[in-house]
Design a protein around this motif. Sequence first.
Motif, PDB file in Angstrom:
ATOM      1  N   GLY A  25     -21.197 -74.119  31.454  1.00  0.00           N
ATOM      2  CA  GLY A  25     -20.690 -73.483  32.665  1.00  0.00           C
ATOM      3  C   GLY A  25     -19.273 -73.925  32.974  1.00  0.00           C
ATOM      4  O   GLY A  25     -18.536 -74.375  32.095  1.00  0.00           O
ATOM      5  N   VAL A  26     -18.889 -73.834  34.244  1.00  0.00           N
ATOM      6  CA  VAL A  26     -17.533 -74.203  34.657  1.00  0.00           C
ATOM      7  C   VAL A  26     -17.378 -75.717  34.594  1.00  0.00           C
ATOM      8  O   VAL A  26     -18.128 -76.455  35.227  1.00  0.00           O
ATOM      9  N   CYS A  27     -16.398 -76.186  33.803  1.00  0.00           N
ATOM     10  CA  CYS A  27     -16.201 -77.631  33.671  1.00  0.00           C
ATOM     11  C   CYS A  27     -15.028 -78.139  34.500  1.00  0.00           C
ATOM     12  O   CYS A  27     -14.965 -79.322  34.828  1.00  0.00           O
ATOM     13  N   THR A  28     -14.095 -77.253  34.848  1.00  0.00           N
ATOM     14  CA  THR A  28     -13.004 -77.628  35.739  1.00  0.00           C
ATOM     15  C   THR A  28     -12.280 -76.372  36.202  1.00  0.00           C
ATOM     16  O   THR A  28     -12.482 -75.283  35.651  1.00  0.00           O
ATOM     17  N   GLU A  29     -11.461 -76.528  37.241  1.00  0.00           N
ATOM     18  CA  GLU A  29     -10.690 -75.409  37.772  1.00  0.00           C
ATOM     19  C   GLU A  29      -9.211 -75.758  37.776  1.00  0.00           C
ATOM     20  O   GLU A  29      -8.835 -76.922  37.923  1.00  0.00           O
ATOM     21  N   SER A  30      -8.377 -74.740  37.592  1.00  0.00           N
ATOM     22  CA  SER A  30      -6.931 -74.915  37.666  1.00  0.00           C
ATOM     23  C   SER A  30      -6.399 -74.010  38.769  1.00  0.00           C
ATOM     24  O   SER A  30      -6.648 -72.802  38.750  1.00  0.00           O
ATOM     25  N   LYS A  31      -5.680 -74.598  39.712  1.00  0.00           N
ATOM     26  CA  LYS A  31      -5.146 -73.821  40.830  1.00  0.00           C
ATOM     27  C   LYS A  31      -3.630 -73.965  40.870  1.00  0.00           C
ATOM     28  O   LYS A  31      -3.019 -74.381  39.888  1.00  0.00           O
ATOM     29  N   ASP A  32      -3.035 -73.583  41.980  1.00  0.00           N
ATOM     30  CA  ASP A  32      -1.579 -73.585  42.123  1.00  0.00           C
ATOM     31  C   ASP A  32      -0.998 -74.945  41.701  1.00  0.00           C
ATOM     32  O   ASP A  32      -1.373 -75.989  42.223  1.00  0.00           O
ATOM     33  N   GLY A  33      -0.073 -74.895  40.712  1.00  0.00           N
ATOM     34  CA  GLY A  33       0.573 -76.112  40.241  1.00  0.00           C
ATOM     35  C   GLY A  33      -0.106 -76.756  39.055  1.00  0.00           C
ATOM     36  O   GLY A  33       0.422 -77.718  38.485  1.00  0.00           O
ATOM     37  N   ASP A  34      -1.284 -76.256  38.664  1.00  0.00           N
ATOM     38  CA  ASP A  34      -2.013 -76.799  37.514  1.00  0.00           C
ATOM     39  C   ASP A  34      -1.666 -76.026  36.244  1.00  0.00           C
ATOM     40  O   ASP A  34      -1.276 -74.853  36.285  1.00  0.00           O
ATOM     41  N   PHE A  35      -1.859 -76.692  35.117  1.00  0.00           N
ATOM     42  CA  PHE A  35      -1.654 -76.057  33.821  1.00  0.00           C
ATOM     43  C   PHE A  35      -2.983 -75.632  33.218  1.00  0.00           C
ATOM     44  O   PHE A  35      -4.016 -76.261  33.440  1.00  0.00           O
ATOM     45  N   VAL A  36      -2.928 -74.584  32.403  1.00  0.00           N
ATOM     46  CA  VAL A  36      -4.100 -74.111  31.654  1.00  0.00           C
ATOM     47  C   VAL A  36      -3.732 -74.112  30.175  1.00  0.00           C
ATOM     48  O   VAL A  36      -2.674 -73.624  29.796  1.00  0.00           O
ATOM     49  N   GLY A  37      -4.632 -74.678  29.339  1.00  0.00           N
ATOM     50  CA  GLY A  37      -4.381 -74.763  27.898  1.00  0.00           C
ATOM     51  C   GLY A  37      -3.763 -76.080  27.483  1.00  0.00           C
ATOM     52  O   GLY A  37      -3.241 -76.213  26.380  1.00  0.00           O
ATOM     53  N   LEU A  38      -3.862 -77.101  28.347  1.00  0.00           N
ATOM     54  CA  LEU A  38      -3.235 -78.387  28.071  1.00  0.00           C
ATOM     55  C   LEU A  38      -3.821 -79.100  26.856  1.00  0.00           C
ATOM     56  O   LEU A  38      -3.095 -79.650  26.039  1.00  0.00           O
ATOM     57  N   SER A  39      -5.157 -79.126  26.744  1.00  0.00           N
ATOM     58  CA  SER A  39      -5.777 -79.918  25.677  1.00  0.00           C
ATOM     59  C   SER A  39      -5.417 -79.395  24.303  1.00  0.00           C
ATOM     60  O   SER A  39      -5.420 -80.138  23.320  1.00  0.00           O
ATOM     61  N   ASN A  40      -5.094 -78.116  24.189  1.00  0.00           N
ATOM     62  CA  ASN A  40      -4.734 -77.550  22.890  1.00  0.00           C
ATOM     63  C   ASN A  40      -3.264 -77.777  22.552  1.00  0.00           C
ATOM     64  O   ASN A  40      -2.862 -77.568  21.415  1.00  0.00           O
ATOM     65  N   PHE A  41      -2.472 -78.203  23.530  1.00  0.00           N
ATOM     66  CA  PHE A  41      -1.054 -78.457  23.278  1.00  0.00           C
ATOM     67  C   PHE A  41      -0.890 -79.534  22.220  1.00  0.00           C
ATOM     68  O   PHE A  41       0.014 -79.476  21.393  1.00  0.00           O
ATOM     69  N   VAL A  42      -1.770 -80.527  22.222  1.00  0.00           N
ATOM     70  CA  VAL A  42      -1.675 -81.622  21.266  1.00  0.00           C
ATOM     71  C   VAL A  42      -2.251 -81.231  19.916  1.00  0.00           C
ATOM     72  O   VAL A  42      -1.624 -81.365  18.886  1.00  0.00           O
ATOM     73  N   GLY A  43      -3.486 -80.729  19.910  1.00  0.00           N
ATOM     74  CA  GLY A  43      -4.181 -80.499  18.655  1.00  0.00           C
ATOM     75  C   GLY A  43      -3.852 -79.217  17.945  1.00  0.00           C
ATOM     76  O   GLY A  43      -4.080 -79.082  16.758  1.00  0.00           O
ATOM     77  N   LYS A  44      -3.334 -78.225  18.665  1.00  0.00           N
ATOM     78  CA  LYS A  44      -3.018 -76.910  18.091  1.00  0.00           C
ATOM     79  C   LYS A  44      -4.257 -76.218  17.526  1.00  0.00           C
ATOM     80  O   LYS A  44      -4.146 -75.295  16.721  1.00  0.00           O
ATOM     81  N   SER A  45      -5.442 -76.658  17.912  1.00  0.00           N
ATOM     82  CA  SER A  45      -6.665 -76.055  17.395  1.00  0.00           C
ATOM     83  C   SER A  45      -6.990 -74.799  18.191  1.00  0.00           C
ATOM     84  O   SER A  45      -6.338 -74.474  19.180  1.00  0.00           O
ATOM     85  N   THR A  46      -8.021 -74.105  17.750  1.00  0.00           N
ATOM     86  CA  THR A  46      -8.483 -72.971  18.541  1.00  0.00           C
ATOM     87  C   THR A  46      -9.032 -73.497  19.864  1.00  0.00           C
ATOM     88  O   THR A  46      -9.462 -74.638  19.965  1.00  0.00           O
ATOM     89  N   TYR A  47      -9.027 -72.641  20.873  1.00  0.00           N
ATOM     90  CA  TYR A  47      -9.488 -73.068  22.199  1.00  0.00           C
ATOM     91  C   TYR A  47     -10.979 -73.398  22.167  1.00  0.00           C
ATOM     92  O   TYR A  47     -11.781 -72.661  21.586  1.00  0.00           O
TER      93      TYR A  47
END
Length: 629
Positions: free
Chosen positions: A74-96
């Motif tokens: 299910g929902v593991c976290t939320e991103s709102k105003d000022g938050d980034f989405v896709g951060l964990s893949n910035f390092v690994g370059k893996s599929t989401y």
Amino acid sequence: MEFNSFNDDKDILEHVSGLYIFTGIPSERIALVLSKSETVHAQEGEIIFRKGESYHKGVYLVTSGLVELINESGVCTESKDGDFVGLSNFVGKSTYHVSAVTSKETELIFLPELCIYKLMEDYEEFRGRFYGLVTERINILAGREGATIESSTYKAVASYMTSPVITADKGSSVVEASRLMSSHGIGALAVVDSEGLLSGVLTSKNIVQKFLSELEQNIDRQQIELYMDTDPIVLPSEFPLVEALSEMQFKGREYAVVAKKDRPVGIISNNDIMRILFKNINVYNTHIDGIATMEELKKSFDNIYLIAESLVSNTRLTYEILPVITSVHLNIQKRVYRLTAEKYLEETGFDITKVRHTLIIMGSGGRREMMLDPDQDNGFIFGDDVTNEEIDKFMEFGERFVENLDYVGYFKCPGNVMVTNPDMSLRLSEWKHQVKKWVDDSLGKSILWSNIVFDFDGLAGDEKLVWELREYINRKISEKPIFLIYMLENDQNIKRPINLFGRFLTEKSGKHKGEMNLKVAALSFIVDVTRAFTLYKELNDLNTVERLKHLKRKKILSEETMQATLNAYETLVDIVLNEQIDQAKTDRSISKYVNPDSLSLFNQEKLRSSLNHVSKYLNTGLRYFKGHP
């Protein structure tokens, strides 16, 4: 969802500049970043990216609204105003590994990763804050504390560049530049102006193709600025290797310059990166996803032995290497499939992705046990609603796919277990009928094909078709276990490679005289007996090692039998894979033939012990299924 170029919106600039993450960065620099970014407008319920989708090469900044990150639970976290989405893949370059879905109307800004890297290079505080956010996100998604931002797939180009970089003034002569390259044993120079700022790159290829090709008219025009590449690839030090290689391949360059504030600090070549990437499987698999030609895929295939060699020298158990090598093979095959599909769509207008199907990989590929000489074992499962006309298109596509695989290095299956065989490209209901016939007949080709086909897994397409067929196979065999006896009795008829006195029995003539095929003579028996137990107990494991361990947990195999079989399997895999690496390094044909006399005495003894156990294991399987455990 709508993507638009940033249109110099002062309110957005003011909003972004006020975010903590950008504290200390001049508004002019933020405006420059935004000018290279895109605004994204998404309605409620729209998907920013799906789990398993390829990385978008950037991150999303939420400026209003709400984005939910969703995994299987299910929902593991939320991103709102000022938050980034896709951060964990910035390092690994893996599929989401999660899906990002808007839970209300949302505005975002897509920031290309190159902009982020340049900000990190110029503003140390931004670098620390940004990586802090990445760490926090990884912790949340992993459900644990103490995760680090280090990843085996993240390799900064600055860590591997040649530095200090050898430079030449743009007014220097080609002759002077050639002497400089020769004295340092290099193939390229960074060309700078009088202030030391980068002006271009001069390569040995530039000299040959631009200067020497018309030497007579160029003899009086030797300034290197006339022949250099004036639009070289320039990267920040934080830029990842795999992306640097993609940039070079996309733009047809052999070198990239690493610069800081327009001053060259290092240089790296296509070949440098290739050597590095072959030592890192995860990064290399990401590299494969970006390859655009069959020629480059062939190069990747030809160099898999380098990966295997590195892994063998750093791994305690050789059989643990096979799933890693297989992952490279399957990524190459998957890329061949996608490139072929794209070309087929371009030429015929037929999009295979719109038809319910799955491409299945069988045999060693399905078991994740590929070595360096895999052939093609593949097929199609179609949904029952797929028309004859659509299947005809797939058969045409399959011809191209098979030829492309063959070109890359995966030779055609001698037993014709390929998508081009109508018996291997069927609707789900037809596959079930085929399986029923094989199990009921239990003769000849039925046994041979089932030994390959029953170890299958999905490579591309609808996985549900795979699950349903596997479930049917398990159920059908459990209803008629005598089929497993026929399967193992077929193995029993194959000549043993060792006699009662422990003497190895090898080929008497031909190109493999004095050698034995350890796949046919030994490995296949371990695979077949283990598969028989697994099918009988309706287990879904595919890998032989995992199957053995599961059978031991289920108390089908004793600890002693399981461990002895694993030891034999390890010995056989270790001998064969090391032989294949040597074959590849010495430009010999790669096979599973081994000359036992070429082995050390230690390995000869281990091989004897393994071959003896293989015979015992086969007999154990036959006694079990015949009711005499």
